[in-house]
Design a protein around this motif. Structure first.
Motif, PDB file in Angstrom:
ATOM      1  N   ARG A   1       1.452  39.033 109.766  1.00  0.00           N
ATOM      2  CA  ARG A   1       0.071  39.306 110.157  1.00  0.00           C
ATOM      3  C   ARG A   1      -0.499  40.475 109.366  1.00  0.00           C
ATOM      4  O   ARG A   1       0.207  41.420 109.050  1.00  0.00           O
ATOM      5  CB  ARG A   1      -0.017  39.580 111.668  1.00  0.00           C
TER       6      ARG A   1
ATOM      7  N   GLU B   1      -5.005  38.479 111.255  1.00  0.00           N
ATOM      8  CA  GLU B   1      -4.755  37.076 110.940  1.00  0.00           C
ATOM      9  C   GLU B   1      -3.449  36.980 110.171  1.00  0.00           C
ATOM     10  O   GLU B   1      -2.977  37.959 109.587  1.00  0.00           O
ATOM     11  CB  GLU B   1      -5.892  36.475 110.110  1.00  0.00           C
TER      12      GLU B   1
ATOM     13  N   ALA C   1      -3.198  31.933 107.291  1.00  0.00           N
ATOM     14  CA  ALA C   1      -4.580  31.721 107.715  1.00  0.00           C
ATOM     15  C   ALA C   1      -5.555  32.334 106.717  1.00  0.00           C
ATOM     16  O   ALA C   1      -6.620  31.773 106.437  1.00  0.00           O
ATOM     17  CB  ALA C   1      -4.793  32.310 109.104  1.00  0.00           C
ATOM     18  N   HIS C   2      -5.178  33.504 106.170  1.00  0.00           N
ATOM     19  CA  HIS C   2      -6.028  34.156 105.166  1.00  0.00           C
ATOM     20  C   HIS C   2      -6.135  33.304 103.909  1.00  0.00           C
ATOM     21  O   HIS C   2      -7.238  33.119 103.361  1.00  0.00           O
ATOM     22  CB  HIS C   2      -5.443  35.529 104.829  1.00  0.00           C
TER      23      HIS C   2
ATOM     24  N   ARG D   1      -8.393  30.418 104.626  1.00  0.00           N
ATOM     25  CA  ARG D   1      -9.794  30.826 104.738  1.00  0.00           C
ATOM     26  C   ARG D   1     -10.408  31.077 103.362  1.00  0.00           C
ATOM     27  O   ARG D   1     -11.575  30.731 103.114  1.00  0.00           O
ATOM     28  CB  ARG D   1      -9.886  32.082 105.615  1.00  0.00           C
TER      29      ARG D   1
ATOM     30  N   THR E   1      -3.833  28.674 111.356  1.00  0.00           N
ATOM     31  CA  THR E   1      -4.324  28.198 110.064  1.00  0.00           C
ATOM     32  C   THR E   1      -5.145  26.931 110.259  1.00  0.00           C
ATOM     33  O   THR E   1      -4.608  25.886 110.646  1.00  0.00           O
ATOM     34  CB  THR E   1      -3.141  27.929 109.115  1.00  0.00           C
TER      35      THR E   1
END
Length: 289
Positions: free
Chosen positions: A167, A175, A179-180, A183, A219
């Motif tokens: 994280r 996040e 997930a980053h 994105r 995600t």
């Protein structure tokens, strides 16, 4: 290129099904096919695969490492395989997983994403783990030439979670790394989607055997609005149920990748074609049914 990679891939999947066949001249496969483990064997192996499935599957995915292990002659064999796939009208995803910074990343982009390069593919796998921003030269080269990228996001190797599930950020902005990455891919695809393309050209690599990793890491694969390359189909354990579970609502974006699951049917061309057709049909039933 006449159209962006995302649009060309979407059309190829519509025509041939959501399958990418790996071109992985592993020493064990070379032996099973009766080929020598040298540059000539690699070339023969790769050209036989392309001859069997070219024009019949959405894409082929040469694994650069197996060619590189034989030095300059191995790379020359890879160039011949890429040229043959191009002549067959089949998309080429170069599985090289390049990742670096500045001018070095630019040089990798020049090698794999520049018009006229003998190694130029339709898309390249890249690693974002020096920071997604480090991929800027590859992003610029790919989008500027109608090519694409597949960015490592959620991989199936056990060690991957150490980095990908970690994280970042603080408070409400926390996040996971995965997930980053997703994105950022969605951000890069937004202009193409706004212009009406079926999907953008910046995709992700998400292992087909990662289970509920996308949900556990927050995600949003569907929001990426780009292709999702899913290695691990077939011999590595992922079938229709696993594909449906891993990708959920993002299933229609998936390009399933099968290497040994198809290649072990060789060297007979008819058997390779039959194995690829069966794998494509299974992927279609799981992802588009």
């Amino acid at each position: 290129m006449s159209a962006a990679f995302g649009a060309r891939l979407a059309a190829a999947v519509d025509d041939h099904g959501p399958l990418c066949v790996g071109v992985d001249p592993h020493p064990g496969l070379l032996e099973a096919w009766g080929l020598p483990d040298d540059a000539s064997g690699l070339r023969d192996f790769g050209l036989r695969v392309v001859d069997a499935v070219g024009g019949r599957v959405a894409a082929v995915k040469p694994q650069s490492a197996f060619f590189e292990r034989h030095g300059s002659r191995g790379v020359a064999a890879l160039e011949d395989v890429v040229a043959a796939a191009r002549a067959a009208g089949t998309l080429v995803v170069m599985d090289a997983k390049r990742g670096d910074i500045g001018s070095t990343m630019g040089a990798y982009a020049d090698a794999y994403l520049r018009d006229g390069s003998p190694l130029a593919a339709d898309a390249l796998t890249v690693s974002p783990f020096l920071g997604v921003g480090s991929l800027a030269p590859a992003v610029e080269a790919a989008l500027g030439s109608g090519r694409g990228l597949f960015v490592l996001c959620l991989t199936s190797n056990p060690e991957g979670a150490t980095v990908q599930h970690a994280r970042r950020g603080a408070g409400a902005d926390v996040e996971t790394v995965a997930a980053h990455v997703a994105r950022e891919a969605a951000r890069l695809n937004a202009p193409a989607v706004a212009a009406g393309d079926a999907m953008g050209s910046v995709g992700l690599v998400v292992g087909a055997t990662t289970g509920d990793a996308a949900a556990r890491t927050g995600t949003d694969l569907e929001a990426v609005a780009g292709p999702l390359l899913a290695p691990g189909v077939g011999a590595q354990g992922a079938g229709p149920a696993e594909l449906a579970a891993v990708f959920g609502a993002a299933r229609r974006q998936v390009l399933a990748s099968s290497s040994r699951g198809v290649l072990r049917a060789g060297p007979d061309a008819a058997a390779l074609r039959a194995a690829a057709r069966s794998a494509a049909d299974e992927a279609h039933a799981a992802l588009r049914g």
